[in-house]
Motif scaffolding. Structure first.
Motif, PDB file in Angstrom:
ATOM      1  N   GLN A 265       3.704 -20.191  -3.903  1.00  0.00           N
ATOM      2  CA  GLN A 265       3.366 -19.481  -5.128  1.00  0.00           C
ATOM      3  C   GLN A 265       2.925 -18.049  -4.867  1.00  0.00           C
ATOM      4  O   GLN A 265       3.322 -17.126  -5.577  1.00  0.00           O
ATOM      5  N   VAL A 266       2.086 -17.836  -3.828  1.00  0.00           N
ATOM      6  CA  VAL A 266       1.572 -16.492  -3.596  1.00  0.00           C
ATOM      7  C   VAL A 266       2.709 -15.532  -3.229  1.00  0.00           C
ATOM      8  O   VAL A 266       2.726 -14.369  -3.666  1.00  0.00           O
ATOM      9  N   PHE A 267       3.697 -16.033  -2.473  1.00  0.00           N
ATOM     10  CA  PHE A 267       4.826 -15.166  -2.121  1.00  0.00           C
ATOM     11  C   PHE A 267       5.773 -14.962  -3.304  1.00  0.00           C
ATOM     12  O   PHE A 267       6.370 -13.895  -3.456  1.00  0.00           O
ATOM     13  N   THR A 268       5.881 -15.973  -4.147  1.00  0.00           N
ATOM     14  CA  THR A 268       6.705 -15.826  -5.355  1.00  0.00           C
ATOM     15  C   THR A 268       6.079 -14.816  -6.313  1.00  0.00           C
ATOM     16  O   THR A 268       6.773 -13.988  -6.912  1.00  0.00           O
ATOM     17  N   ASP A 269       4.754 -14.890  -6.438  1.00  0.00           N
ATOM     18  CA  ASP A 269       4.060 -13.904  -7.285  1.00  0.00           C
ATOM     19  C   ASP A 269       4.274 -12.489  -6.747  1.00  0.00           C
ATOM     20  O   ASP A 269       4.454 -11.535  -7.522  1.00  0.00           O
ATOM     21  N   TYR A 270       4.215 -12.334  -5.438  1.00  0.00           N
ATOM     22  CA  TYR A 270       4.467 -11.029  -4.817  1.00  0.00           C
ATOM     23  C   TYR A 270       5.906 -10.585  -5.093  1.00  0.00           C
ATOM     24  O   TYR A 270       6.152  -9.430  -5.493  1.00  0.00           O
ATOM     25  N   LEU A 271       6.856 -11.498  -4.903  1.00  0.00           N
ATOM     26  CA  LEU A 271       8.270 -11.151  -5.052  1.00  0.00           C
ATOM     27  C   LEU A 271       8.603 -10.754  -6.483  1.00  0.00           C
ATOM     28  O   LEU A 271       9.396  -9.826  -6.713  1.00  0.00           O
ATOM     29  N   THR A 272       8.005 -11.429  -7.449  1.00  0.00           N
ATOM     30  CA  THR A 272       8.250 -11.083  -8.856  1.00  0.00           C
ATOM     31  C   THR A 272       7.856  -9.644  -9.140  1.00  0.00           C
ATOM     32  O   THR A 272       8.582  -8.880  -9.782  1.00  0.00           O
TER      33      THR A 272
ATOM     34  N   HIS B 261      -8.309  -4.369  -2.869  1.00  0.00           N
ATOM     35  CA  HIS B 261      -7.757  -3.047  -2.587  1.00  0.00           C
ATOM     36  C   HIS B 261      -8.807  -2.018  -2.977  1.00  0.00           C
ATOM     37  O   HIS B 261      -9.357  -2.067  -4.068  1.00  0.00           O
ATOM     38  N   VAL B 262      -9.183  -1.096  -2.089  1.00  0.00           N
ATOM     39  CA  VAL B 262      -8.494  -0.728  -0.866  1.00  0.00           C
ATOM     40  C   VAL B 262      -9.221  -1.201   0.386  1.00  0.00           C
ATOM     41  O   VAL B 262      -8.843  -0.834   1.500  1.00  0.00           O
ATOM     42  N   HIS B 263     -10.276  -1.968   0.210  1.00  0.00           N
ATOM     43  CA  HIS B 263     -11.040  -2.461   1.350  1.00  0.00           C
ATOM     44  C   HIS B 263     -10.783  -3.958   1.477  1.00  0.00           C
ATOM     45  O   HIS B 263     -11.430  -4.762   0.804  1.00  0.00           O
TER      46      HIS B 263
ATOM     47  N   PHE C 204      -0.733  -6.021  -3.269  1.00  0.00           N
ATOM     48  CA  PHE C 204      -1.607  -5.913  -2.105  1.00  0.00           C
ATOM     49  C   PHE C 204      -2.697  -6.980  -2.140  1.00  0.00           C
ATOM     50  O   PHE C 204      -2.983  -7.646  -1.128  1.00  0.00           O
ATOM     51  N   CYS C 205      -3.317  -7.152  -3.298  1.00  0.00           N
ATOM     52  CA  CYS C 205      -4.433  -8.098  -3.406  1.00  0.00           C
ATOM     53  C   CYS C 205      -3.985  -9.538  -3.187  1.00  0.00           C
ATOM     54  O   CYS C 205      -4.779 -10.377  -2.731  1.00  0.00           O
TER      55      CYS C 205
ATOM     56  N   GLU D 181       0.826  -1.209   0.000  1.00  0.00           N
ATOM     57  CA  GLU D 181       0.000   0.000   0.000  1.00  0.00           C
ATOM     58  C   GLU D 181       0.862   1.263   0.000  1.00  0.00           C
ATOM     59  O   GLU D 181       0.592   2.218  -0.731  1.00  0.00           O
ATOM     60  N   TYR D 182       1.921   1.273   0.807  1.00  0.00           N
ATOM     61  CA  TYR D 182       2.833   2.424   0.805  1.00  0.00           C
ATOM     62  C   TYR D 182       3.425   2.628  -0.590  1.00  0.00           C
ATOM     63  O   TYR D 182       3.492   3.757  -1.094  1.00  0.00           O
ATOM     64  N   MET D 183       3.863   1.543  -1.197  1.00  0.00           N
ATOM     65  CA  MET D 183       4.464   1.648  -2.535  1.00  0.00           C
ATOM     66  C   MET D 183       3.443   2.161  -3.541  1.00  0.00           C
ATOM     67  O   MET D 183       3.746   3.031  -4.367  1.00  0.00           O
ATOM     68  N   PHE D 184       2.239   1.622  -3.494  1.00  0.00           N
ATOM     69  CA  PHE D 184       1.196   2.039  -4.434  1.00  0.00           C
ATOM     70  C   PHE D 184       0.859   3.517  -4.283  1.00  0.00           C
ATOM     71  O   PHE D 184       0.920   4.294  -5.236  1.00  0.00           O
ATOM     72  N   ASP D 185       0.485   3.905  -3.082  1.00  0.00           N
ATOM     73  CA  ASP D 185      -0.043   5.245  -2.863  1.00  0.00           C
ATOM     74  C   ASP D 185       1.027   6.309  -3.070  1.00  0.00           C
ATOM     75  O   ASP D 185       0.783   7.356  -3.687  1.00  0.00           O
ATOM     76  N   HIS D 186       2.227   6.066  -2.562  1.00  0.00           N
ATOM     77  CA  HIS D 186       3.294   7.050  -2.755  1.00  0.00           C
ATOM     78  C   HIS D 186       3.650   7.207  -4.229  1.00  0.00           C
ATOM     79  O   HIS D 186       3.965   8.315  -4.681  1.00  0.00           O
ATOM     80  N   THR D 187       3.618   6.123  -4.984  1.00  0.00           N
ATOM     81  CA  THR D 187       3.927   6.214  -6.417  1.00  0.00           C
ATOM     82  C   THR D 187       2.888   7.052  -7.131  1.00  0.00           C
ATOM     83  O   THR D 187       3.229   7.960  -7.906  1.00  0.00           O
ATOM     84  N   ILE D 188       1.615   6.773  -6.879  1.00  0.00           N
ATOM     85  CA  ILE D 188       0.543   7.536  -7.528  1.00  0.00           C
ATOM     86  C   ILE D 188       0.637   9.014  -7.184  1.00  0.00           C
ATOM     87  O   ILE D 188       0.554   9.889  -8.055  1.00  0.00           O
ATOM     88  N   PHE D 189       0.809   9.315  -5.895  1.00  0.00           N
ATOM     89  CA  PHE D 189       0.808  10.720  -5.509  1.00  0.00           C
ATOM     90  C   PHE D 189       2.071  11.426  -5.981  1.00  0.00           C
ATOM     91  O   PHE D 189       2.001  12.519  -6.554  1.00  0.00           O
ATOM     92  N   GLN D 190       3.213  10.809  -5.760  1.00  0.00           N
ATOM     93  CA  GLN D 190       4.467  11.476  -6.077  1.00  0.00           C
ATOM     94  C   GLN D 190       4.611  11.754  -7.565  1.00  0.00           C
ATOM     95  O   GLN D 190       5.001  12.848  -7.963  1.00  0.00           O
ATOM     96  N   GLU D 191       4.298  10.771  -8.398  1.00  0.00           N
ATOM     97  CA  GLU D 191       4.584  10.912  -9.826  1.00  0.00           C
ATOM     98  C   GLU D 191       3.404  11.457 -10.623  1.00  0.00           C
ATOM     99  O   GLU D 191       3.598  12.110 -11.646  1.00  0.00           O
TER     100      GLU D 191
END
Length: 603
Positions: free
Chosen positions: A220-227, A202-204, A195-196, A117-127
């Motif tokens: 698999q779920v953690f590998t998908d996240y890591l990719t 997301h976001v609820h 996040f999902c 969530e931090y990565m998502f929201d900061h990217t949208i707002f900052q850029e």
């Protein structure tokens, strides 16, 4: 923006010529924030500022009587941007009330969701939102001389981000057309997917509960996240040096620009991302497990760490009404006299707050906003803390505490070192956020709030790498449990502490007879957007804009107020968390004989 005639009188006698201006609503944010200012064009400075919010909703009112197990599902709807932060904070408060702590794997997965969530929201707002304030089109319209210089200025880190000049960076931020603007939109989609994978929606969140998380934990779920995370880290390695070049340029191109949005260093951070080895969510041990968070809590006054104790932070909270549209609750029921450790609790603490709306006509001498005035009592005065937009306070507190050391992240007492591994096209790299100073002065200003946001994108990514490794280790060891059962007590008081994207977030709950008797969420918006308190102290938005110098080249007739907007938007303002909807007493519609005729009782 609206403009009125110059203000006469005392200001003119002092050699000033004030023009009243209003920006209402502030654009590129959610909500109803308005900024009303008096601008002294003769002396090129903002003389006075008021921050307003015009809508009220009142979650603290309709939470009463609800089943506490529904609290996170309801409060996530406070905001359509940081709803998961509210859900997480509510779950933390419920964990304390129910006496339950998630299994380690469940806590790692919650941390992975929050980091995404931090990565998502900061990217949208900052850029895609605040970045527009520094794009080529905006600079061309407000400071054409600066753009000419930017086109001639070589970017010091061009080899790392690929833009030859500062002007090229500005063009890359042009909305819908710029290269970096469009890349950020693509990357933000990836972070939502991350996040999902952890929390279902997301976001609820749909899989987040007291006691843990309902998502199925597999390799698999953690590998998908890591990719996806490695794709984001590739982006961040370009993002950090690019913004360093852009923000450093503004300091050099416009001497004195460090005063834009500058205010006294009064920063609050409530900490985030729990360590399951220490966090049991008990109030009695909160001082210890709070310090073990991967974002360390702290209150910073004039650069000094005042406390990192969540119990002290909790007990010091005071909700003042100031010039807001509410009646005082003095004389109303007190819900909590003492905390679980036996410490006295102030009547103006969120546990004891009553929300009594009192709509009125806006009057800057009396009431002018639906946002109250949260303050932190240090034993002598009510401090108007701000969050630095979130990342500035988080990094500053973590740096000063010097308690984080997990390989990818290390706090040194004066900085935070972030180690990022090799990615597809970029080598391993290290970036270091340092407590901002210029010419010997500590900086809590617009530029440094924005700069910290970029560094916290890298911080979140590095933290997520560590969390993935811990989660995978749990799964490989056969520890796949993600949730612990619990029972709801008849009586309880509790608090949840975390960091929303924009800064401090706490949920304060009182349970009686198994139902919610009192519930008050305190996100960053009321802290940052607070109005003048009973002592006349302005809120952070107001304080940051007042005395901000004006560097825009346009005359009053075509003035855009870009320096003022940069000051306000550097806080990452988001008004839904601070203001809500009020319908008054309501009216009953009655159908008459004619199928098209209606009347309303009382009007």
């Amino acid at each position: 923006m609206t403009i009125t005639e110059p203000t006469a009188g005392a200001a003119e006698q002092a050699g000033s010529e004030l023009v009243e201006m209003a920006w209402d609503p502030i654009t590129r944010i959610v909500g109803s924030l308005g900024i009303y200012a008096k601008v002294d064009f003769k002396n090129r400075r903002v003389a006075e500022c008021y921050s307003t919010s015009s809508v009220f909703r009142g979650y603290s009112i309709f939470m009463k009587g609800k089943d506490p197990r529904d609290a996170h599902f309801i409060t996530s709807r406070i905001c359509g941007i940081c709803g998961d932060n509210h859900a997480t904070c509510s779950v933390y408060a419920q964990n304390m009330a129910y006496g339950v702590a998630p299994p380690p794997l469940g806590e790692w997965m919650i941390n992975l969701g929050e980091a995404a969530e931090y990565m998502f929201d900061h990217t949208i707002f900052q850029e895609n939102l605040v970045g527009v304030d520094y794009c080529e089109k905006m600079v061309r319209e407000t400071n054409p001389g600066v753009l000419e210089l930017a086109n001639r200025t070589e970017a010091p880190h061009a080899a790392e981000h690929g833009f030859r000049t500062i002007g090229d960076i500005m063009r890359s931020l042009n909305p819908l057309e710029g290269e970096f603007y469009r890349e950020a939109l693509q990357v933000s989609r990836v972070t939502r997917e991350m996040f999902c994978l952890m929390e279902g929606r997301h976001v609820h969140p749909s899989t987040l509960y007291p006691g843990g998380i309902g998502a199925v934990a597999t390799i698999q779920v953690f590998t998908d996240y890591l990719t996806r995370l490695m794709r984001y880290i590739e982006f961040v390695k370009k993002c950090v040096p690019m913004h360093d070049d852009l923000f450093d340029f503004f300091y050099e191109a416009l001497p004195g620009y460090e005063q834009v949005g500058q205010r006294r260093v009064l920063l609050g951070c409530w900490g985030a991302l729990n360590d399951p080895a220490y966090c049991d969510f008990k109030y009695e041990t909160m001082s210890d497990w709070g310090r073990r968070m991967y974002v360390t809590p702290g209150i910073i006054v004039d650069g000094q760490l005042i406390t990192n104790d969540l119990v002290d932070i909790n007990l010091g909270m005071r909700i003042l009404l100031g010039r807001s549209y509410y009646e005082d609750w003095a004389g109303q029921e007190t819900f909590v006299d003492r905390d679980p450790l036996g410490n006295p609790v102030d009547p103006r603490h969120p546990w004891n707050q009553h929300t009594i709306p009192k709509p009125a006509k806006r009057d800057f001498e009396r009431e002018y906003s639906w946002v109250m005035s949260p303050r932190w009592w240090d034993g002598q005065q009510h401090l108007p803390l701000d969050t630095g937009g979130g990342p500035l306070a988080r990094l500053w507190s973590t740096a000063l505490n010097g308690l984080v050391d997990i390989g990818y992240l290390r706090s040194t007492g004066d900085s935070v070192v972030i180690n990022l591994p090799k990615t597809l096209t970029k080598p391993e790299s290290t970036v270091e956020w340092k407590i901002p100073r210029r010419n010997g002065e500590l900086l809590s200003n617009a530029i440094e709030r924005n700069r910290a946001r970029t560094y916290f994108q890298a911080y979140s990514a590095a933290a997520a790498l560590y969390f993935v490794e811990q989660a995978l280790a749990e799964v490989r060891a056969g520890h796949t449990k993600t949730w612990e059962p619990f029972t709801v007590p008849k009586e309880a008081i509790s608090v949840g502490f975390t960091e929303a994207v924009r800064g401090v977030l706490s949920h304060h709950m009182v349970i009686r007879n198994g139902k919610i008797a009192n519930y008050h969420p305190y996100p960053p918006t009321p802290w940052n957007a607070s109005v003048r308190d009973p002592y006349g102290t302005p809120g952070p938005y107001e304080d940051a804009v007042q005395n901000t110098p004006i560097f825009e080249e346009n005359p009053p007739e075509t003035f855009k107020g870009i320096d003022i907007m940069r000051a306000v938007r550097s806080f990452d303002p988001c008004l839904p968390c601070g203001v809500h909807m009020y319908l008054g007493e309501g009216k009953t519609l009655q159908k008459l004989h004619s199928p098209h005729a209606y009347t309303a009782d009382g009007g």
